[in-house]
Design a protein around this motif. Structure first.
Motif, PDB file in Angstrom:
ATOM      1  N   PHE A  16      -4.831  29.517 -21.803  1.00  0.00           N
ATOM      2  CA  PHE A  16      -4.346  28.135 -21.725  1.00  0.00           C
ATOM      3  C   PHE A  16      -3.785  27.878 -20.335  1.00  0.00           C
ATOM      4  O   PHE A  16      -2.572  27.895 -20.139  1.00  0.00           O
ATOM      5  CB  PHE A  16      -3.257  27.876 -22.777  1.00  0.00           C
ATOM      6  N   PRO A  17      -4.657  27.642 -19.340  1.00  0.00           N
ATOM      7  CA  PRO A  17      -4.166  27.449 -17.972  1.00  0.00           C
ATOM      8  C   PRO A  17      -3.171  26.292 -17.895  1.00  0.00           C
ATOM      9  O   PRO A  17      -3.378  25.250 -18.523  1.00  0.00           O
ATOM     10  CB  PRO A  17      -5.424  27.132 -17.168  1.00  0.00           C
ATOM     11  N   PRO A  18      -2.090  26.468 -17.139  1.00  0.00           N
ATOM     12  CA  PRO A  18      -1.075  25.413 -17.050  1.00  0.00           C
ATOM     13  C   PRO A  18      -1.525  24.237 -16.185  1.00  0.00           C
ATOM     14  O   PRO A  18      -2.193  24.421 -15.166  1.00  0.00           O
ATOM     15  CB  PRO A  18       0.125  26.126 -16.423  1.00  0.00           C
ATOM     16  N   TYR A  19      -1.167  23.049 -16.622  1.00  0.00           N
ATOM     17  CA  TYR A  19      -1.433  21.811 -15.896  1.00  0.00           C
ATOM     18  C   TYR A  19      -0.122  21.069 -15.686  1.00  0.00           C
ATOM     19  O   TYR A  19       0.780  21.154 -16.521  1.00  0.00           O
ATOM     20  CB  TYR A  19      -2.394  20.910 -16.681  1.00  0.00           C
ATOM     21  N   LYS A  20      -0.036  20.350 -14.563  1.00  0.00           N
ATOM     22  CA  LYS A  20       1.127  19.515 -14.271  1.00  0.00           C
ATOM     23  C   LYS A  20       0.819  18.085 -14.681  1.00  0.00           C
ATOM     24  O   LYS A  20      -0.268  17.582 -14.406  1.00  0.00           O
ATOM     25  CB  LYS A  20       1.455  19.527 -12.776  1.00  0.00           C
ATOM     26  N   VAL A  21       1.782  17.449 -15.312  1.00  0.00           N
ATOM     27  CA  VAL A  21       1.715  16.008 -15.568  1.00  0.00           C
ATOM     28  C   VAL A  21       2.527  15.362 -14.453  1.00  0.00           C
ATOM     29  O   VAL A  21       3.706  15.684 -14.272  1.00  0.00           O
ATOM     30  CB  VAL A  21       2.300  15.636 -16.944  1.00  0.00           C
ATOM     31  N   CYS A  68       2.314  22.357 -18.703  1.00  0.00           N
ATOM     32  CA  CYS A  68       1.952  22.804 -20.042  1.00  0.00           C
ATOM     33  C   CYS A  68       0.439  23.011 -20.113  1.00  0.00           C
ATOM     34  O   CYS A  68      -0.270  22.687 -19.163  1.00  0.00           O
ATOM     35  CB  CYS A  68       2.414  21.777 -21.068  1.00  0.00           C
ATOM     36  N   PRO A  69      -0.084  23.516 -21.238  1.00  0.00           N
ATOM     37  CA  PRO A  69      -1.541  23.643 -21.376  1.00  0.00           C
ATOM     38  C   PRO A  69      -2.246  22.293 -21.234  1.00  0.00           C
ATOM     39  O   PRO A  69      -1.651  21.236 -21.503  1.00  0.00           O
ATOM     40  CB  PRO A  69      -1.719  24.211 -22.786  1.00  0.00           C
ATOM     41  N   LYS A  70      -3.516  22.337 -20.833  1.00  0.00           N
ATOM     42  CA  LYS A  70      -4.270  21.134 -20.497  1.00  0.00           C
ATOM     43  C   LYS A  70      -4.274  20.090 -21.613  1.00  0.00           C
ATOM     44  O   LYS A  70      -4.075  18.906 -21.356  1.00  0.00           O
ATOM     45  CB  LYS A  70      -5.700  21.494 -20.124  1.00  0.00           C
ATOM     46  N   GLU A  71      -4.523  20.506 -22.843  1.00  0.00           N
ATOM     47  CA  GLU A  71      -4.614  19.554 -23.943  1.00  0.00           C
ATOM     48  C   GLU A  71      -3.300  18.806 -24.144  1.00  0.00           C
ATOM     49  O   GLU A  71      -3.283  17.594 -24.374  1.00  0.00           O
ATOM     50  CB  GLU A  71      -5.020  20.254 -25.248  1.00  0.00           C
ATOM     51  N   LEU A  72      -2.196  19.525 -24.038  1.00  0.00           N
ATOM     52  CA  LEU A  72      -0.887  18.894 -24.176  1.00  0.00           C
ATOM     53  C   LEU A  72      -0.605  17.993 -22.974  1.00  0.00           C
ATOM     54  O   LEU A  72      -0.046  16.900 -23.127  1.00  0.00           O
ATOM     55  CB  LEU A  72       0.200  19.963 -24.329  1.00  0.00           C
ATOM     56  N   ALA A  73      -1.012  18.426 -21.778  1.00  0.00           N
ATOM     57  CA  ALA A  73      -0.841  17.597 -20.580  1.00  0.00           C
ATOM     58  C   ALA A  73      -1.605  16.283 -20.718  1.00  0.00           C
ATOM     59  O   ALA A  73      -1.099  15.215 -20.358  1.00  0.00           O
ATOM     60  CB  ALA A  73      -1.299  18.363 -19.334  1.00  0.00           C
ATOM     61  N   THR A  88      -1.028  11.245 -13.828  1.00  0.00           N
ATOM     62  CA  THR A  88      -2.241  12.054 -13.773  1.00  0.00           C
ATOM     63  C   THR A  88      -1.891  13.467 -14.180  1.00  0.00           C
ATOM     64  O   THR A  88      -0.713  13.812 -14.325  1.00  0.00           O
ATOM     65  CB  THR A  88      -2.857  12.079 -12.356  1.00  0.00           C
ATOM     66  N   ILE A  89      -2.934  14.290 -14.349  1.00  0.00           N
ATOM     67  CA  ILE A  89      -2.705  15.712 -14.546  1.00  0.00           C
ATOM     68  C   ILE A  89      -3.506  16.474 -13.501  1.00  0.00           C
ATOM     69  O   ILE A  89      -4.518  15.979 -12.983  1.00  0.00           O
ATOM     70  CB  ILE A  89      -3.091  16.192 -15.964  1.00  0.00           C
ATOM     71  N   GLU A  90      -3.037  17.674 -13.170  1.00  0.00           N
ATOM     72  CA  GLU A  90      -3.766  18.552 -12.253  1.00  0.00           C
ATOM     73  C   GLU A  90      -3.372  19.986 -12.548  1.00  0.00           C
ATOM     74  O   GLU A  90      -2.282  20.245 -13.062  1.00  0.00           O
ATOM     75  CB  GLU A  90      -3.490  18.198 -10.791  1.00  0.00           C
ATOM     76  N   PRO A  91      -4.256  20.935 -12.233  1.00  0.00           N
ATOM     77  CA  PRO A  91      -3.913  22.341 -12.463  1.00  0.00           C
ATOM     78  C   PRO A  91      -2.649  22.721 -11.699  1.00  0.00           C
ATOM     79  O   PRO A  91      -2.406  22.229 -10.603  1.00  0.00           O
ATOM     80  CB  PRO A  91      -5.129  23.104 -11.929  1.00  0.00           C
TER      81      PRO A  91
END
Length: 92
Positions: A16-21, A68-73, A88-91
């Motif tokens: 579950f790679p982390p993404y920033k919101v 958080c994980p991409k889906e949650l982001a 937006t979201i980004e890795p």
């Protein structure tokens, strides 16, 4: 049995790679509205955290809301967008 927390964290991040919101500055809505929208969109935020995020976005142009994980982001991004905010979201 001893659990290797570092190995477990690496496995979690691989699965579950982390993404920033990211929230962007908003010239349309009041600061109070942005704080309220943050609190409703991301239930885990406290009032001081939401205020800090809003002020950071206001002063610098953008702020990281949560990692958080991409889906949650994606879910948090959609919730922020539903309040008329720009996010937006980004890795990570």
């Amino acid at each position: 049995m001893q659990v290797d927390l570092e190995k477990l964290a690496r496995l979690r991040d691989a699965l579950f790679p982390p993404y920033k919101v990211i929230l962007f500055n908003d010239d349309e809505n009041t600061m109070d509205y942005v704080v309220a929208a943050l609190l409703h969109a991301v239930n885990s935020l406290t009032l001081p955290e939401a205020e800090r995020i809003m002020l950071t976005a206001h002063v610098t142009g953008s702020a990281v809301v949560v990692v958080c994980p991409k889906e949650l982001a994606e879910y948090y991004q959609e919730r922020l967008l539903s309040y008329g905010l720009t996010a937006t979201i980004e890795p990570d």
